[in-house]
Write an enzyme that holds these catalytic residues in place. Structure first.
Site, mmCIF file in Angstrom:
data_model
loop_
_atom_site.group_PDB
_atom_site.id
_atom_site.type_symbol
_atom_site.label_atom_id
_atom_site.label_comp_id
_atom_site.label_asym_id
_atom_site.label_seq_id
_atom_site.Cartn_x
_atom_site.Cartn_y
_atom_site.Cartn_z
ATOM 1 N N ASN A 198 -3.342 1.997 -9.835
ATOM 2 C CA ASN A 198 -3.550 3.226 -9.368
ATOM 3 C C ASN A 198 -3.262 4.530 -10.159
ATOM 4 O O ASN A 198 -3.766 5.671 -9.694
ATOM 5 C CB ASN A 198 -3.195 3.308 -7.898
ATOM 6 C CG ASN A 198 -3.829 2.197 -7.053
ATOM 7 O OD1 ASN A 198 -5.111 2.006 -6.928
ATOM 8 N ND2 ASN A 198 -3.032 1.513 -6.211
ATOM 9 N N ASP A 217 -10.309 -2.022 -10.744
ATOM 10 C CA ASP A 217 -8.808 -1.796 -11.239
ATOM 11 C C ASP A 217 -7.970 -2.866 -11.229
ATOM 12 O O ASP A 217 -6.779 -2.360 -11.245
ATOM 13 C CB ASP A 217 -8.495 -0.468 -10.372
ATOM 14 C CG ASP A 217 -8.090 -0.764 -8.847
ATOM 15 O OD1 ASP A 217 -8.666 -1.898 -8.397
ATOM 16 O OD2 ASP A 217 -7.776 0.071 -8.106
ATOM 17 N N ARG A 238 -5.169 9.290 -8.278
ATOM 18 C CA ARG A 238 -3.757 9.230 -8.489
ATOM 19 C C ARG A 238 -3.596 9.065 -10.368
ATOM 20 O O ARG A 238 -2.572 9.119 -10.791
ATOM 21 C CB ARG A 238 -2.980 7.952 -7.935
ATOM 22 C CG ARG A 238 -2.875 8.227 -6.516
ATOM 23 C CD ARG A 238 -2.310 7.091 -5.680
ATOM 24 N NE ARG A 238 -3.577 6.184 -5.391
ATOM 25 C CZ ARG A 238 -3.676 4.990 -4.683
ATOM 26 N NH1 ARG A 238 -2.389 4.560 -4.470
ATOM 27 N NH2 ARG A 238 -4.752 4.470 -4.560
HETATM 28 C C1 UD1 Z 1 -7.784 -2.315 -1.283
HETATM 29 C C2 UD1 Z 1 -7.756 -2.892 -0.091
HETATM 30 C C3 UD1 Z 1 -6.364 -3.341 0.250
HETATM 31 C C4 UD1 Z 1 -5.883 -4.294 -0.714
HETATM 32 C C5 UD1 Z 1 -5.896 -3.465 -2.075
HETATM 33 C C6 UD1 Z 1 -5.587 -4.479 -3.391
HETATM 34 C C7 UD1 Z 1 -9.247 -1.823 1.407
HETATM 35 C C8 UD1 Z 1 -9.642 -1.113 2.714
HETATM 36 N N1 UD1 Z 1 -8.092 -2.160 1.168
HETATM 37 O O1 UD1 Z 1 -6.823 -0.904 -1.011
HETATM 38 O O2 UD1 Z 1 -6.297 -4.305 1.420
HETATM 39 O O3 UD1 Z 1 -4.605 -4.898 -0.498
HETATM 40 O O4 UD1 Z 1 -7.022 -3.027 -2.296
HETATM 41 O O5 UD1 Z 1 -5.484 -3.618 -4.687
HETATM 42 O O6 UD1 Z 1 -10.348 -2.583 0.903
HETATM 43 N N2 UD1 Z 1 -13.792 1.899 -4.073
HETATM 44 C C9 UD1 Z 1 -15.188 2.202 -4.156
HETATM 45 N N3 UD1 Z 1 -15.586 2.807 -3.253
HETATM 46 C C10 UD1 Z 1 -14.747 3.325 -2.080
HETATM 47 C C11 UD1 Z 1 -13.482 3.100 -1.999
HETATM 48 C C12 UD1 Z 1 -12.996 2.484 -3.293
HETATM 49 O O7 UD1 Z 1 -15.726 1.898 -5.189
HETATM 50 O O8 UD1 Z 1 -15.323 4.163 -1.341
HETATM 51 C C13 UD1 Z 1 -13.112 1.005 -5.236
HETATM 52 C C14 UD1 Z 1 -12.205 1.662 -6.050
HETATM 53 O O9 UD1 Z 1 -12.632 2.435 -7.211
HETATM 54 C C15 UD1 Z 1 -11.393 0.450 -6.469
HETATM 55 C C16 UD1 Z 1 -11.593 -0.315 -5.510
HETATM 56 O O10 UD1 Z 1 -12.486 0.158 -4.690
HETATM 57 O O11 UD1 Z 1 -11.654 -0.009 -7.803
HETATM 58 C C17 UD1 Z 1 -10.212 -0.414 -4.402
HETATM 59 O O12 UD1 Z 1 -10.127 0.935 -3.986
HETATM 60 P P1 UD1 Z 1 -8.619 1.440 -3.784
HETATM 61 O O13 UD1 Z 1 -8.996 2.861 -3.035
HETATM 62 O O14 UD1 Z 1 -7.855 1.424 -4.719
HETATM 63 O O15 UD1 Z 1 -8.165 0.462 -2.412
HETATM 64 P P2 UD1 Z 1 -6.611 0.170 -1.894
HETATM 65 O O16 UD1 Z 1 -6.167 1.426 -1.160
HETATM 66 O O17 UD1 Z 1 -5.942 -0.107 -3.248
HETATM 67 CA CA CA Z 2 -6.365 -0.024 -5.496
#
Ligand code: UD1
Ligand code: CA
Length: 466
Positions: A229, A104, A15
């Site tokens: 995001n 983030d 995003r």
């Molecule tokens: C996540 C949480 C959600 C919470 C929110 C808070 C999960 C499933 N959900 O959702 O409950 O309310 O954060 O902001 O955990 N990342 C990785 N590898 C991956 C996926 C993500 O390193 O495979 C990292 C991203 O770079 C980011 C963080 O994890 O820094 C969070 O990932 P993101 O996809 O933003 O999760 P949310 O959908 O925001």
């Molecule tokens: Ca997030």
């Protein structure tokens, strides 16, 4: 308790619509990842493991070498739970607690991270989630509680029933777990959910169902937990960091005329009783002494000022300035500029890779490049150093107490000895001895009565009269 922090930083950040990995976008002068790491360290957590994936090398390179900082690789990225799984081999067997944060969330404070650790140590829970009350919880994981009020699960927005969606207590994405319990639960994750991902949030249910206890700490300030995001949220986070920095400085004795109109990076320091006017940007490793006045519209990057300096509308990049300097308006100090005490750099003066001694003045319309200038020197208006011959840069040396007349060209390499004078309008190509007067221009010629007799106007008038 031996604690390791795991920072989730492998995601693409779709995003953001950017070629740069999300966690490398800057807010308040640091990348989001560096800011999160800084707060972890400020909270007393030394041992950190960053999980990288998207743009792994770039993300790794963005952080300084540090023996307490390790990297795990997540490739491909199959969800936050899968992400933490990749960190496990990098964590020592005697680790007691794992503190997990997202790369983030740059607004998380060291204080909150400390509170999280303190409550965890106090209650002896298996897991502690940092939660927040959000009037609009859209997009966040919801905290689900059982009849006794205990946490039973976190349900992601996309998997939530309408009743679960109505819950306003959300998962901020920061947690602390007993390491063995986390490790065990991670081994049991599945990707049987709406996004087909291995959710870290599912470890809550796994631990709770196995009889473990999950606690929560609710942050009083939901702003702190904002996840970035997209670029709208990035600007929000940056504004908050600038607001906090201005507040910290004001409380430490700095006057900021309009805090909303200044952009001061997190690493900057400013001495007591300095005053900062609107439109100033203090960036990177900039350090300002006490009793300085930074008048409107100055941009200082990685620069240092001594006490009692006065700056107006100028740009300083990698410059070092002694005490009592007076700079601007419209001065440009480029990398490698080193000014002594009480130096004056006036309007439309550019200084690059040069040392200027105490009390010297470059008051107007000058370019001083690759120069070693002594103290007490006066540089006349419009004087420039000709430091570049089209191939190489050469140095100019100006001794103490030299007076250089206006509109002089100093063709480098060239040396002007201490105490020498140079007549205005000279082009100096050879060494000038100490205390000499050097003038390099032709003698003035005069044609008497030229205007009345020989000027084009006079000639035209004569022709018309014929
Ligand atoms: C996540 C949480 C959600 C919470 C929110 C808070 C999960 C499933 N959900 O959702 O409950 O309310 O954060 O902001 O955990 N990342 C990785 N590898 C991956 C996926 C993500 O390193 O495979 C990292 C991203 O770079 C980011 C963080 O994890 O820094 C969070 O990932 P993101 O996809 O933003 O999760 P949310 O959908 O925001
Ligand atoms: Ca997030």
């Amino acid at each position: 308790m031996k604690t390791t922090a795991i920072i989730l930083a492998a995601g693409k950040g779709t995003r953001m619509k950017s070629a740069l990995p999300k966690v490398l976008h800057k807010a308040g002068g640091r990348t989001m990842l560096a800011q999160v790491l800084h707060q972890l360290r400020a909270a007393g957590i030394e041992d950190c493991c960053v999980v990288v994936g998207h743009g792994a090398e770039e993300v790794r390179q963005s952080l300084p070498q540090d023996k307490n900082l390790r990297f795990a690789l997540q490739m491909p990225q199959l969800g936050t739970g899968h992400c933490v799984q990749q960190a496990l081999p990098h964590i020592s067997a005697d680790c007691e607690a794992a503190l997990i944060v997202c790369g983030d969330t740059p607004l998380l404070t060291a204080e909150t991270l400390q509170n999280l650790q303190a409550k965890f140590a106090q209650t002896g829970a298996d897991g502690l989630i940092l939660t927040a009350e959000m009037p609009d919880p859209t997009g966040y994981g919801r905290i689900i509680r059982g009849a006794d009020g205990g946490v039973t699960a976190i349900i992601e927005e996309k998997d939530a029933t309408p009743a679960q969606k109505a819950v306003t207590e959300i998962n901020t994405g920061a947690y602390i777990f007993k390491f063995p319990a986390l490790k065990d639960a991670l081994g049991k994750l599945t990707n049987d959910n709406a996004q087909g991902e291995y959710y870290l949030t599912d470890v809550i249910k796994i631990i709770a169902e196995a009889g473990g206890r999950i606690d929560t700490l609710t942050t009083p300030d939901a702003v702190e937990t904002t996840g970035v995001n997209d670029r709208v949220q990035l600007a929000f986070a940056a504004a908050e960091l600038y607001r906090r920095k201005a507040q910290e400085l004001m409380l430490s004795g700095v006057t900021i005329i309009d805090p909303a109109a200044c952009y001061i990076d997190q690493q900057v320091t400013v001495g007591q009783d300095s005053v900062i006017y609107p439109g100033c940007q203090l960036r990177g490793n900039t350090h300002i002494g006490a009793n300085c006045v930074i008048d409107s519209d100055c941009i200082l990057t990685d620069s240092t000022l001594g006490a009692g300096c006065h700056l107006t509308k100028c740009v300083l990049t990698e410059a070092t300035v002694g005490a009592g300097a007076n700079i601007g308006p419209f001065a440009y100090l480029r990398p490698g500029t080193k000014l002594g005490d009480n130096v004056k750099i006036g309007d439309f003066a550019e200084i690059k890779n040069s040392t200027i001694g105490d009390g010297s003045k470059v008051p107007h319309l000058s370019y001083i490049g690759d120069t070693d200038m002594g103290s007490g020197v006066n540089i006349g208006c419009g004087t420039i150093t000709c430091n570049y011959d089209g191939m190489n840069k050469h140095r100019t040396t100006i001794g103490d107490d030299v007076f250089i007349g206006s509109n002089t060209n100093l063709v480098a390499p060239v040396t002007v000895g201490a105490g020498a004078f140079i007549g205005a309008g000279s082009t100096i190509t050879r060494e000038v001895s100490p205390n000499a007067l050097a003038v390099e221009r032709s003698h003035q010629r005069e044609v008497k009565g030229w205007a009345a007799e020989l000027s084009p106007k006079a000639l035209a008038a004569k022709k018309a009269a014929k």
